[in-house]
Design a protein around this motif. Sequence first.
Motif, PDB file in Angstrom:
ATOM      1  N   SER A 177       4.819   0.576   2.062  1.00  0.00           N
ATOM      2  CA  SER A 177       3.455   0.729   2.584  1.00  0.00           C
ATOM      3  C   SER A 177       3.421   1.697   3.750  1.00  0.00           C
ATOM      4  N   TYR A 223      -0.067   1.826   6.358  1.00  0.00           N
ATOM      5  CA  TYR A 223      -1.463   1.407   6.407  1.00  0.00           C
ATOM      6  C   TYR A 223      -2.345   2.263   7.308  1.00  0.00           C
ATOM      7  N   GLY A 277      -3.162   3.390   3.345  1.00  0.00           N
ATOM      8  CA  GLY A 277      -4.435   3.083   3.968  1.00  0.00           C
ATOM      9  C   GLY A 277      -5.373   4.267   4.045  1.00  0.00           C
ATOM     10  N   THR A 308      -6.881  -0.690   1.326  1.00  0.00           N
ATOM     11  CA  THR A 308      -5.505  -0.387   0.954  1.00  0.00           C
ATOM     12  C   THR A 308      -5.517   0.106  -0.485  1.00  0.00           C
TER      13      THR A 308
END
Length: 407
Positions: free
Chosen positions: A131, A133, A167, A184
């Motif tokens: 990830s 974000y 994000g 997301t």
Amino acid sequence: MATSSAGAISAADTYSLGSARAEALLEAARALGPVLRERSAQCRAERKVPAATIADFHDAGFFKMLQPEQWGGYAMDPQVFYCVGLEIARHCMSSAWVLGVVAVHNWQLAVFDDRAAADVWGDDPSVLISSSYAPVGKVTPVEGGYRLSGRWSFSSGSEHCQWAFLGAVVPTADAPFDMMNYRTFLVPASDYAIVDNWDVVGLQGTGSHDVVVDDVFVPEHRTHRSIDGYHCDNPGNAVNDAPLYRLPFMQVFVRAVCTASLGALQGSLDDFVEVAKTRRIGPNIMSADPAVRRLAAEVKASIEEMKLTMLRNFDAMMACTRAGEPIPVEDRVRYRYDSAVVADRCLELSGRMLKAAGSGGIRLGSELLARHLDILASQAHVANNSLPFADNMGGVLFGEENHDYAI
């Protein structure tokens, strides 16, 4: 309940995990300790968690802890997840960091539309997600979804993952950039490139490289609205309706990045005690110094206090979700601050032990120094910046409205 090995961060010290599976997971984390410590230099040098460690985490079931049962997971209470993370971080903070931020994504995927989980895990439920974000993506709404472009930094463990959460804010005619429209976006590895640029002084082993996306299509069902996470009412709850998946997203995620600092502080205390047993200050052993003894006692008590605070907060949140009741906003504000301040406290205590250890502590190869730099690096994560959360909590205490929806 199983007895912990000497010095281990164990829920058995102060807290009951409540199931044989939970104890087995914690025991597996303890058993991995020596090999993780042995691999820590390799982890730093190669700037990524060794593939053998990721395989060990899979074999132990660590990535399954928060994964839904319908996809082969254990759907365990978060307290178990964080106790395992504490034990891993005691030996290698980078490995614990990657485990935390990657395994927690299996929880977040459960609150997406279930079609997203099918996309990721339909053929292989062991597939992992990284990830980043930060709301830096450029989004263009199109029929059936969005076009997404951008460059995101700090995607920890990205080289071990086949998908990424990224994000961005969806623009509207009235608000081109409103964090209330933050989402997301779930993107497969075939749609992004990893830029190898992780060159840092701490947490080197997290391999937190940049991720670049160039105008790819993301269907609607592969997006998750932050505001749904705040309200604890997500598309995935149509399928995953257990209390675990009714928690606020950010409350679950942020513990993944403060837990590693807390576990690393225990590792630093272990090292500090060993140094003090053998180092001489003039004719005396360092461990005989009353100031050294008081410092060791303060660090140990602080670790237990922070650990119990984190566990207590999740006990309270899980009690609310099990009862079908909302978690009070004022409590969520405090829980958010409690998490963010951990890195600050760990860095201060680690620095004091490093100073007390003397000149040997600054030599290359010093574990006290390496752990201190890892904890220092953890403060760079926005979730560990306690100042805005302290400001919000103070405002709420003075009767103002909460202004943070990432709680």
